[in-house]
Design a protein around this motif. Structure first.
Motif, mmCIF file in Angstrom:
data_model
loop_
_atom_site.group_PDB
_atom_site.id
_atom_site.type_symbol
_atom_site.label_atom_id
_atom_site.label_comp_id
_atom_site.label_asym_id
_atom_site.label_seq_id
_atom_site.Cartn_x
_atom_site.Cartn_y
_atom_site.Cartn_z
ATOM 1 N N ASP A 65 0.812 -1.254 0.013
ATOM 2 C CA ASP A 65 0.028 0.037 0.029
ATOM 3 C C ASP A 65 0.721 1.235 0.065
ATOM 4 O OD1 ASP A 65 -2.081 -1.882 0.108
ATOM 5 O OD2 ASP A 65 -2.779 -1.135 2.270
ATOM 6 N N THR A 66 0.585 2.209 -1.058
ATOM 7 C CA THR A 66 1.307 3.564 -0.842
ATOM 8 C C THR A 66 0.307 4.482 -0.941
ATOM 9 O OG1 THR A 66 1.401 3.565 -3.310
ATOM 10 C CG2 THR A 66 3.034 2.322 -2.337
ATOM 11 N N LYS A 67 0.643 5.705 -0.875
ATOM 12 C CA LYS A 67 -0.029 7.110 -0.941
ATOM 13 C C LYS A 67 -0.065 7.771 -2.230
ATOM 14 C CE LYS A 67 -0.161 8.170 4.000
ATOM 15 N NZ LYS A 67 -0.081 8.876 5.018
ATOM 16 N N ASP A 68 0.728 7.045 -3.163
ATOM 17 C CA ASP A 68 1.063 7.594 -4.379
ATOM 18 C C ASP A 68 0.816 6.796 -5.482
ATOM 19 O OD1 ASP A 68 3.121 6.237 -3.999
ATOM 20 O OD2 ASP A 68 4.586 7.854 -4.455
ATOM 21 N N ASN A 69 0.231 5.733 -5.572
ATOM 22 C CA ASN A 69 0.096 4.698 -6.278
ATOM 23 C C ASN A 69 -1.316 4.065 -6.608
ATOM 24 O OD1 ASN A 69 0.460 2.879 -8.558
ATOM 25 N ND2 ASN A 69 2.187 1.687 -7.586
ATOM 26 N N THR A 70 -2.055 4.615 -7.822
ATOM 27 C CA THR A 70 -3.261 3.874 -7.574
ATOM 28 C C THR A 70 -3.663 2.952 -8.768
ATOM 29 O OG1 THR A 70 -4.199 5.791 -9.161
ATOM 30 C CG2 THR A 70 -4.561 6.253 -7.037
ATOM 31 N N GLU A 71 -2.568 2.423 -9.409
ATOM 32 C CA GLU A 71 -2.528 1.799 -10.552
ATOM 33 C C GLU A 71 -2.869 0.361 -10.279
ATOM 34 O OE1 GLU A 71 1.032 2.563 -12.691
ATOM 35 O OE2 GLU A 71 -0.167 3.778 -13.888
ATOM 36 N N PRO A 72 -2.379 -0.355 -9.173
ATOM 37 C CA PRO A 72 -2.490 -1.787 -8.931
ATOM 38 C C PRO A 72 -4.063 -2.066 -8.600
ATOM 39 C CG PRO A 72 -0.740 -0.918 -7.818
ATOM 40 C CD PRO A 72 -1.524 0.045 -8.180
ATOM 41 N N VAL A 73 -4.807 -1.834 -9.538
ATOM 42 C CA VAL A 73 -6.397 -1.957 -9.173
ATOM 43 C C VAL A 73 -6.769 -3.369 -8.996
ATOM 44 C CG1 VAL A 73 -6.908 0.381 -9.916
ATOM 45 C CG2 VAL A 73 -7.062 -1.467 -11.591
ATOM 46 N N PHE A 74 -6.156 -4.337 -9.641
ATOM 47 C CA PHE A 74 -6.749 -5.641 -9.616
ATOM 48 C C PHE A 74 -5.587 -6.529 -8.730
ATOM 49 C CE2 PHE A 74 -8.524 -4.283 -13.858
ATOM 50 C CZ PHE A 74 -9.847 -4.152 -13.164
ATOM 51 N N ALA A 75 -4.657 -5.948 -8.165
ATOM 52 C CA ALA A 75 -3.506 -6.407 -7.455
ATOM 53 C C ALA A 75 -3.779 -6.991 -5.948
ATOM 54 C CB ALA A 75 -2.219 -5.738 -7.491
ATOM 55 N N PHE A 76 -3.312 -8.060 -5.683
ATOM 56 C CA PHE A 76 -2.967 -8.495 -4.208
ATOM 57 C C PHE A 76 -1.817 -7.718 -3.744
ATOM 58 C CE2 PHE A 76 -4.811 -12.231 -6.001
ATOM 59 C CZ PHE A 76 -5.772 -12.875 -4.913
ATOM 60 N N GLY A 77 -1.962 -7.721 -2.596
ATOM 61 C CA GLY A 77 -0.848 -6.830 -1.737
ATOM 62 C C GLY A 77 -1.170 -6.689 -0.286
ATOM 63 N N GLY A 78 -0.788 -5.173 0.163
ATOM 64 C CA GLY A 78 -1.300 -5.083 1.673
ATOM 65 C C GLY A 78 -0.330 -4.153 2.403
#
Length: 376
Positions: free
Chosen positions: A313-326
């Motif tokens: 999770d970041t405050k400047d990246n909205t692109e991984p809209v279909f991604a897993f992560g955390g």
């Protein structure tokens, strides 16, 4: 000059009784040596206080990272427990229904307790497992009700504690402007920080729009159960998703041909950190009570790899809209179809990550520890 007192006492003397005169001294009466002694003591006190403060600051600088690390480790344990509970609930559903939970109809459809599990249930996997997580009270809101829409919205507003990652946010409802076909506009919705594995995400837009489902009128929708296919379904393969969750249909365990130990079932999802509480981020604008939608589903492959690359999770990246992560540092948690939980490094090779996300690509990778996973 009185011999007992080296200072004048004529006008500077007060008496207690008549035998004990006590001198009163002005600053001018204090010898220079005494002044220097007092000044030295003050200087010593200031220096000692500064050194103590400096020592405490250094100690805090050493202890705080360790304390924060300990807190984060505790949160990760809680997150692992959340995933395990969802995995076991999916297992219980499979034992009861013969398949893993289906993915639901599509976006903007809420779960309905009056609809049977399976193809006729609009709600997704998160709704389907509620009875197996001891939340039948939420699952049954609206059952045989004369105020169905209001009751369905009440269910949607209910936060489920095990659906929240403690490292990300507290377990309370948050805003949503979504208007659902079969309930309405809840206004606030319980959110979810985890997502099911929908495979390689081919025809994502088609899936998420619930192709044809929104053509149902309310009158048609309320005629339960729907046994026939929705408009256009005849032209589609019933097993269009190669992940573990697909629209309408539940996957059987023997359809996971790569093996349950080599296939992701669900895990933590990426979320734009600036929108944790706003309900405006893609993949978080609805909630846990929705059908086949990226609020509750993520993918391991896309024509644009940035959309699905596992990301912190970041405050400047909205692109991984279909991604897993955390939100955790270095890695995120994924639950496997054998109901185990693995830490996956954010730098995992996308080739390996994709292989573990597709249930039937005939590529069985040896289970490795996190330290041995190939990273890019």
């Amino acid at each position: 000059m009185n011999q007992k007192y080296p200072y004048p006492i004529s006008e500077k003397t007060s008496e207690i009784g008549s035998h004990f005169p006590i001198p009163r001294m002005d600053a001018a009466d204090v010898p220079t040596r005494e002044k220097n002694k007092i000044g030295s003591m003050i200087t010593f006190f200031i220096i000692a206080s500064f050194l103590v403060f400096l020592g405490l600051s250094m100690l805090m600088a050493l202890l705080f990272p360790a304390l924060n690390s300990s807190r984060e480790s505790s949160r990760q344990v809680k997150c692992t427990v959340n995933i395990q509970k969802m995995l076991f609930a999916c297992s219980s559903y499979e034992s009861s229904q013969g398949t893993l939970p289906p993915g639901g109809w599509g976006t903007l459809w809420a779960g309905d307790p009056n609809c049977a599990p399976g193809t006729t249930q609009p709600g997704g996997w998160a709704y389907a497992i509620l009875p197996y997580m001891e939340r039948s009270d939420v699952y049954e809101m609206g059952k045989n009700s004369d105020t169905l829409r209001e009751d369905l919205m009440s269910a949607q507003r209910t936060p489920i504690p095990n659906f929240y990652c403690p490292s990300r946010r507290s377990g309370v409802a948050r805003p949503s402007e979504s208007v659902f076909y079969n309930s309405g506009r809840p206004g606030m919705m319980g959110k979810i920080d985890y997502a099911g594995n929908a495979g390689d995400g081919k025809n994502i837009t088609e899936f998420l729009n619930g192709e044809g489902m929104n053509q149902f009128s309310e009158e048609t929708w309320q005629k339960q159960p729907f046994i026939g296919p929705f408009p256009g379904w005849e032209e589609k393969n019933t097993m269009v998703s190669n992940g573990v969750f697909q629209r309408r249909f539940g996957v059987k365990l023997d359809e996971i041909s790569d093996g349950v130990s080599y296939t992701y079932m669900l895990g933590e999802k990426y979320l734009y950190a600036n929108a944790y509480d706003t309900g405006t981020a893609r993949g978080d604008d609805q909630g846990w009570d929705v059908g086949f939608d990226d609020d509750i589903l993520r993918f391991v492959k896309h024509e644009n790899p940035v959309f699905v690359h596992p990301t912190q999770d970041t405050k400047d990246n909205t692109e991984p809209v279909f991604a897993f992560g955390g939100p955790h540092p270095n890695s995120f948690l994924m639950g496997m179809c054998d109901y185990s939980v693995s830490y996956i490094h954010f730098g995992i090779s996308m080739e390996i990550f994709e292989a573990w996300g597709i249930r039937n690509d005939s590529w069985k990778l040896e289970r490795k520890s996190l330290s041995e996973i190939e990273v890019q």
